[in-house]
Design a protein around this motif. Sequence first.
Motif, PDB file in Angstrom:
ATOM      1  N   VAL A   1       3.268  -8.101  -7.353  1.00 35.85           N
ATOM      2  CA  VAL A   1       2.327  -7.057  -6.945  1.00 35.85           C
ATOM      3  C   VAL A   1       2.951  -5.690  -7.203  1.00 35.85           C
ATOM      4  O   VAL A   1       4.065  -5.405  -6.759  1.00 35.85           O
ATOM      5  CB  VAL A   1       1.943  -7.199  -5.461  1.00 35.85           C
ATOM      6  CG1 VAL A   1       1.024  -6.054  -5.023  1.00 35.85           C
ATOM      7  CG2 VAL A   1       1.241  -8.541  -5.225  1.00 35.85           C
TER       8      VAL A   1
ATOM      9  N   VAL B   1      -0.347  -8.057 -10.234  1.00 36.09           N
ATOM     10  CA  VAL B   1      -1.452  -7.598  -9.389  1.00 36.09           C
ATOM     11  C   VAL B   1      -1.330  -6.096  -9.160  1.00 36.09           C
ATOM     12  O   VAL B   1      -0.274  -5.602  -8.753  1.00 36.09           O
ATOM     13  CB  VAL B   1      -1.430  -8.343  -8.034  1.00 36.09           C
ATOM     14  CG1 VAL B   1      -2.556  -7.858  -7.127  1.00 36.09           C
ATOM     15  CG2 VAL B   1      -1.518  -9.856  -8.246  1.00 36.09           C
ATOM     16  N   LEU B   2      -2.416  -5.369  -9.409  1.00 39.65           N
ATOM     17  CA  LEU B   2      -2.466  -3.935  -9.134  1.00 39.65           C
ATOM     18  C   LEU B   2      -3.911  -3.492  -9.066  1.00 39.65           C
ATOM     19  O   LEU B   2      -4.820  -4.271  -9.371  1.00 39.65           O
ATOM     20  CB  LEU B   2      -1.692  -3.132 -10.167  1.00 39.65           C
ATOM     21  CG  LEU B   2      -2.266  -2.973 -11.580  1.00 39.65           C
ATOM     22  CD1 LEU B   2      -1.480  -1.876 -12.323  1.00 39.65           C
ATOM     23  CD2 LEU B   2      -2.219  -4.260 -12.377  1.00 39.65           C
TER      24      LEU B   2
ATOM     25  N   TYR C   1       7.295  -7.759  -4.802  1.00 42.17           N
ATOM     26  CA  TYR C   1       6.601  -6.470  -4.688  1.00 42.17           C
ATOM     27  C   TYR C   1       7.511  -5.371  -5.222  1.00 42.17           C
ATOM     28  O   TYR C   1       8.682  -5.289  -4.850  1.00 42.17           O
ATOM     29  CB  TYR C   1       6.269  -6.174  -3.217  1.00 42.17           C
ATOM     30  CG  TYR C   1       5.401  -4.961  -2.985  1.00 42.17           C
ATOM     31  CD1 TYR C   1       4.023  -5.103  -2.888  1.00 42.17           C
ATOM     32  CD2 TYR C   1       5.946  -3.698  -2.832  1.00 42.17           C
ATOM     33  CE1 TYR C   1       3.211  -3.996  -2.666  1.00 42.17           C
ATOM     34  CE2 TYR C   1       5.154  -2.591  -2.605  1.00 42.17           C
ATOM     35  CZ  TYR C   1       3.782  -2.746  -2.521  1.00 42.17           C
ATOM     36  OH  TYR C   1       2.983  -1.647  -2.299  1.00 42.17           O
TER      37      TYR C   1
ATOM     38  N   TRP D   1      -1.716  -1.944  -4.343  1.00 47.03           N
ATOM     39  CA  TRP D   1      -2.881  -2.511  -3.650  1.00 47.03           C
ATOM     40  C   TRP D   1      -3.701  -1.458  -2.911  1.00 47.03           C
ATOM     41  O   TRP D   1      -4.836  -1.705  -2.510  1.00 47.03           O
ATOM     42  CB  TRP D   1      -2.433  -3.546  -2.609  1.00 47.03           C
ATOM     43  CG  TRP D   1      -1.506  -2.961  -1.564  1.00 47.03           C
ATOM     44  CD1 TRP D   1      -0.149  -2.886  -1.625  1.00 47.03           C
ATOM     45  CD2 TRP D   1      -1.881  -2.316  -0.340  1.00 47.03           C
ATOM     46  NE1 TRP D   1       0.354  -2.244  -0.516  1.00 47.03           N
ATOM     47  CE2 TRP D   1      -0.686  -1.886   0.294  1.00 47.03           C
ATOM     48  CE3 TRP D   1      -3.098  -2.067   0.288  1.00 47.03           C
ATOM     49  CZ2 TRP D   1      -0.689  -1.215   1.522  1.00 47.03           C
ATOM     50  CZ3 TRP D   1      -3.098  -1.395   1.517  1.00 47.03           C
ATOM     51  CH2 TRP D   1      -1.899  -0.981   2.123  1.00 47.03           C
TER      52      TRP D   1
ATOM     53  N   ILE E   1      -2.168 -14.820  -1.265  1.00 49.74           N
ATOM     54  CA  ILE E   1      -0.785 -14.911  -1.737  1.00 49.74           C
ATOM     55  C   ILE E   1       0.009 -15.859  -0.850  1.00 49.74           C
ATOM     56  O   ILE E   1       0.716 -16.753  -1.336  1.00 49.74           O
ATOM     57  CB  ILE E   1      -0.132 -13.512  -1.774  1.00 49.74           C
ATOM     58  CG1 ILE E   1      -0.760 -12.661  -2.880  1.00 49.74           C
ATOM     59  CG2 ILE E   1       1.381 -13.622  -1.989  1.00 49.74           C
ATOM     60  CD1 ILE E   1      -0.330 -11.210  -2.866  1.00 49.74           C
TER      61      ILE E   1
ATOM     62  N   ILE F   1      -5.335  -9.007   0.120  1.00 54.40           N
ATOM     63  CA  ILE F   1      -4.678  -9.872  -0.866  1.00 54.40           C
ATOM     64  C   ILE F   1      -3.532 -10.677  -0.260  1.00 54.40           C
ATOM     65  O   ILE F   1      -3.061 -11.649  -0.858  1.00 54.40           O
ATOM     66  CB  ILE F   1      -4.150  -9.062  -2.066  1.00 54.40           C
ATOM     67  CG1 ILE F   1      -3.074  -8.063  -1.633  1.00 54.40           C
ATOM     68  CG2 ILE F   1      -5.290  -8.377  -2.802  1.00 54.40           C
ATOM     69  CD1 ILE F   1      -2.348  -7.384  -2.774  1.00 54.40           C
TER      70      ILE F   1
END
Length: 418
Positions: A108, A13-14, A132, A111, A123, A119
């Motif tokens: 992640v 996720v980015l 993270y 964000w 999650i 988000i």
Amino acid sequence: MLRAPDPLTVVIVLDHASVTGGQARVAFDSAIGLKRAGHESIVFAAVGPVAPELVAAGVRTVCLGQADLLGHRSIAAAAVQGVWNGAAADALRELLATLPAGRSVIHVHGWAKALSPAIARPIAESGLPAVYTLHEYSLMCPNGGFFNYRTETPCSLKPLGAACLATHCDSRGYSRKLWRAARHAVMERVARLPAAFPDIVAISRFQVAAVSRHLPAGARVHLVSNPIGVEPMGPKPAGARGPLTFVGRISPEKGPLLFAEAARRAGVDALFVGDGPLLPELKRRYPEVRTVGWQGPEAVQRYLREAGALVFPSIWYEGQPLTVLEAKALGTPVIVSDGCAGRDCIADGVDGLWFRRNDADNLAQAIRRFGEADVDALSRAAYDSYWAAPATLERHVAAIVALYRGLLPAAAELRLTA
């Protein structure tokens, strides 16, 4: 394409689905490396376009086609999106609901430029292990850097404390600082984003030492190096001498004006490879320097190979500068600030030189010392020390997969019963 035994599914996720900097480069390399190793990697991003290398590698990409905060046509809409991007949260929730339980992980990488703290809820609701990576510090600091852009110094204030709120540290304006503080409060107290990540990936020991007191309470910290894509070319030929070279974003926290001033004082030529908001000022104040603008990866490696030394004058808590590793891999010594993680990679006087952070006189002295040093010995030591333990994609994938497997339910149950 390989198929790993007991393959994992990893959602990466980015904010952006294209390469906008080192954060995205690492995330995409990791996704491609996982895919090649036989795992299922899925990139989830708010902003397009989709990087062609992801398409070529067959990495599934879920891109929402949104604008990032700086590229939004409406300032008001961008402000709302930055605090709570409900559409991104809904899309992520929908994706996570399709993942196989027991072998899926969420990772992640960023964000703060488009996805927002929203988000956190999908999650947490998914019940899946979540990790993270600290490419920067938006999980802990309102401006993401523990850096005061006005004084150009690292910040030691308590995030959202009275002194923090009263300090104008933003690169643009105090009103933007207050918006960032409000978003940070939502991130911590409403979304509870830090609580979604019991496991944090740090990318250097320097980084852990610099910000450990600000990490989420109880977080487990795992040290995993970023990968770089450099092939061994052999040591440089004896006597190879090129310009002292800066590679990266031409922005305040990277210290480009510091290097230009030190080069002027030392009476040496300076080459700048990159682009950014300080480029016009750099050209105006230091017309003697050579600038070549943004370059693709192959050209960057060519400039690094040809450089006499990479000068890395970063003045913020940079976590793991990829260009420092790339320079060493290409046999180029590095003159590095002692206030960033680049120093972890350089033995002072062996494969490069250290200088005091944000000190133009001290950097000028280091440049003069470099001119008097045995550059061939520094170059050979840089090459040999990198390739003794190279930061390859394969090594990165092996380390990150081992971390993922340790977070899965079966591994967690074994820890509890041990």
